[in-house]
Design an enzyme around this catalytic site. Structure first.
Site, PDB file in Angstrom:
ATOM      1  N   GLU A 267       0.887  -1.172   0.000  1.00 55.78           N
ATOM      2  CA  GLU A 267       0.000   0.000   0.000  1.00 55.78           C
ATOM      3  C   GLU A 267       0.912   1.205   0.000  1.00 55.78           C
ATOM      4  OE1 GLU A 267      -1.195   3.226   1.533  1.00 55.78           O
ATOM      5  OE2 GLU A 267      -1.738   2.065   3.311  1.00 55.78           O
ATOM      6  N   CYS A 304      -2.507   7.752   4.885  1.00 55.09           N
ATOM      7  CA  CYS A 304      -2.522   7.400   3.464  1.00 55.09           C
ATOM      8  C   CYS A 304      -3.844   7.789   2.818  1.00 55.09           C
ATOM      9  CB  CYS A 304      -2.257   5.914   3.284  1.00 55.09           C
ATOM     10  SG  CYS A 304      -3.103   4.864   4.466  1.00 55.09           S
TER      11      CYS A 304
END
Length: 529
Positions: A267, A304
């Protein structure tokens, strides 16, 4: 209380690394934390941990599901037992507020318990039976039975921005252990003490619940050398990573260069666009502006899923949003960032935005004074033409900075959406009169993002069965999976079919009598025990 020693944990042993030393760092004071001194490992410790994990694999994966679940629950309990010390150390090493870390500990424990429940229920095995049809013409059918098995030992890399929930005992570790895979964690250098405390909780839980030696190991190492050695080791069959695009792609290259390539579930980066549609702005511009400022600055923007891009059609309603967002931002105090490196990258990113032609900074948070490694929130504005012409405006600036794009009309919004890279999230601020525009955007955003939100902001990821924390490249290296939620377990499993294997030799999950009382698909029909 667990005492920090600066040692790595390889299976049930504590090992002092001999490949160098490192002290933890306090970003709030810009100073090293004196004790303990952490001994760093090298390829020798990777080899030792990988060898143990290989030996543990078959013994661990074939344990009864109830024992695997009990192990996960024991980890959760051990983390809660050391909770005060864990939060205190994480606060010292990251500068994150204690309240935020308390919430993160709750999330970490919740993830472990979620996966324990998944293991007990056994749905993740996807047990499927197609009975033999010996009389079928023109060809008979064999007895076919399918279930999912773990890939093998998994390497997990701790994340800088979530020292608990995405680190040593975080979601990657929990889902891999739930799948039946031993785990070797490479601790993040920004929270070494936090990592050791969490690792000792896992180690103790493994010992007390009778797990095989080597089911879990924790390694320390500076730079990329030990991490790349871990990914390259033939015992490792998958990788879980949360971090920068540069770091994730470096591991992908190592994994793909092996004689046996392996999946890297990385990720990486996302700017998480927020579309503010006309009716929503008309009705709620001020509230959306204030909520946006709160989301942008939450945790110093070190998520994120931070809203790094905002888009709307130009007009008086958008101006109302800008006024409200700017007023909210100027009152935001600067916040300590996680590491010196993250702070330096933040400064480079905002300087690059400052230098772009056609991009204007219109609001800032309170100035940075004495705080070390602190970030001052910033909001920039540009137009759709400039955004479409300059790919640099799609680069993630990790921290509390966002760019607002003014579009002339809805067709420009659609054009921008088509040009997006893959994203973890996309958000629609909409009211009832916006539904037609929203439908058109949804068609595009479904191709671009892993999670689509309405009338909220993307910071905050629920740990649940339906959650997706993933998305098309470059938000992740593999758009087929999520790193959060119960289906994260699927990353570390593969299907195996057994043809005409006698019932007595089958796994309990596939035996005709269903001794585990699992949900299964039998001859095409879903059956519950």
């Amino acid at each position: 209380m667990t005492v920090l020693t600066g040692e790595m944990l390889i299976g049930f042993s504590a090992v002092r690394g001999q490949a160098g030393e490192q002290r933890a760092f306090d970003p709030a004071t810009n100073a090293e934390i004196p004790a303990p001194v952490f001994g760093l490992g090298d390829e020798a410790e990777v080899e030792r941990a990988a060898t143990l994990a290989t030996k543990a694999f078959d013994a661990y994966r074939t344990l009864p599901l109830a024992r695997r679940a009990a192990f996960l629950e024991a980890i959760a309990s051990k983390l809660l037992e050391i909770g005060d010390a864990l939060i205190a150390r994480a606060h010292e090493e990251t500068g994150l507020p204690r309240a935020r870390l308390q919430g993160e500990l709750g999330r970490t424990v919740g993830q472990l318990r979620l996966f324990a429940n998944e293991v007990r229920e056994g749905h993740f095995l996807r047990a499927t039976i197609d009975s033999a049809l010996p009389e079928r013409t023109p060809l008979p059918r064999a007895d076919l039975r399918l279930m999912k098995l773990p890939l093998g030992p998994v390497a997990v890399f701790g994340a800088s921005n979530f020292p608990l929930a995405f680190s040593v005992a975080g979601g990657d570790t929990a889902s891999a252990l739930a799948a039946g895979a031993p785990v070797i964690v490479k601790a993040h250098g920004a929270h070494l003490g936090t990592s050791e405390l969490a690792g000792r909780a896992i180690q103790l839980a493994a010992q007390e619940t009778g797990m095989p030696d080597g089911t879990f190991s924790l390694l320390f190492g500076a730079g990329r050398k030990i991490g790349e050695a871990l990914v390259a080791h033939p015992a490792i069959k998958a990788v879980g990573f949360t971090g920068s695009r540069q770091g994730g792609l470096a591991l992908v290259r190592v994994a793909n260069a092996r004689p046996e390539p392996i999946p890297v579930y990385a990720e990486m980066s996302s700017i998480n666009p927020v579309f503010m549609l006309p009716d929503a702005l008309r009705n709620r511009a001020e509230a959306i502006g204030r909520d946006f400022a709160d989301s942008l600055t939450l945790g110093a923007g070190q998520f994120c899923t931070n809203p790094g891009l905002v888009l709307a059609i130009d007009g008086p309603e958008l101006q109302r949003f800008l006024i409200a967002a700017s007023l909210a931002l100027v009152a935001k105090q600067p916040q300590t960032m996680l590491t010196q490196g993250i702070h330096a990258a933040w400064q480079d990113g905002t300087r690059a935005l400052d230098a772009l032609e056609g991009v204007q900074k219109i609001a800032q948070g309170e100035p940075v004074k004495a705080q070390c490694n602190a970030a001052q929130a910033a909001l920039y504005v540009t137009d759709a033409k400039r955004f479409l012409a300059d790919g640099a405006l799609q680069d993630e600036v990790f921290g509390p900075a966002s760019v607002l794009v003014r579009a002339k009309d809805f067709s420009e919004l659609l054009e921008i959406a088509e040009r997006f890279e893959g994203q973890l999230t996309a958000t629609l601020q909409l009211d009832s009169a916006d539904h037609d525009d929203a439908r058109a955007l949804l068609t595009v955003l479904e191709r671009k993002a892993g999670r689509i939100l309405v009338n909220g902001f993307p910071t905050g990821v629920e740990v649940s069965h339906a959650m997706v924390h993933g998305g098309p490249f470059p938000s992740t290296s593999n758009a087929m999976y999520t790193s959060v939620g119960s289906t994260a377990i699927d990353r570390f499993l593969r299907p195996v079919c057994y043809q005409d294997l006698p019932d007595a030799l089958q796994h309990d999950a596939l035996k005709r009598g269903n001794p585990l009382a699992l949900w299964r698909r039998v001859d095409g029909v879903p059956l519950q025990a």
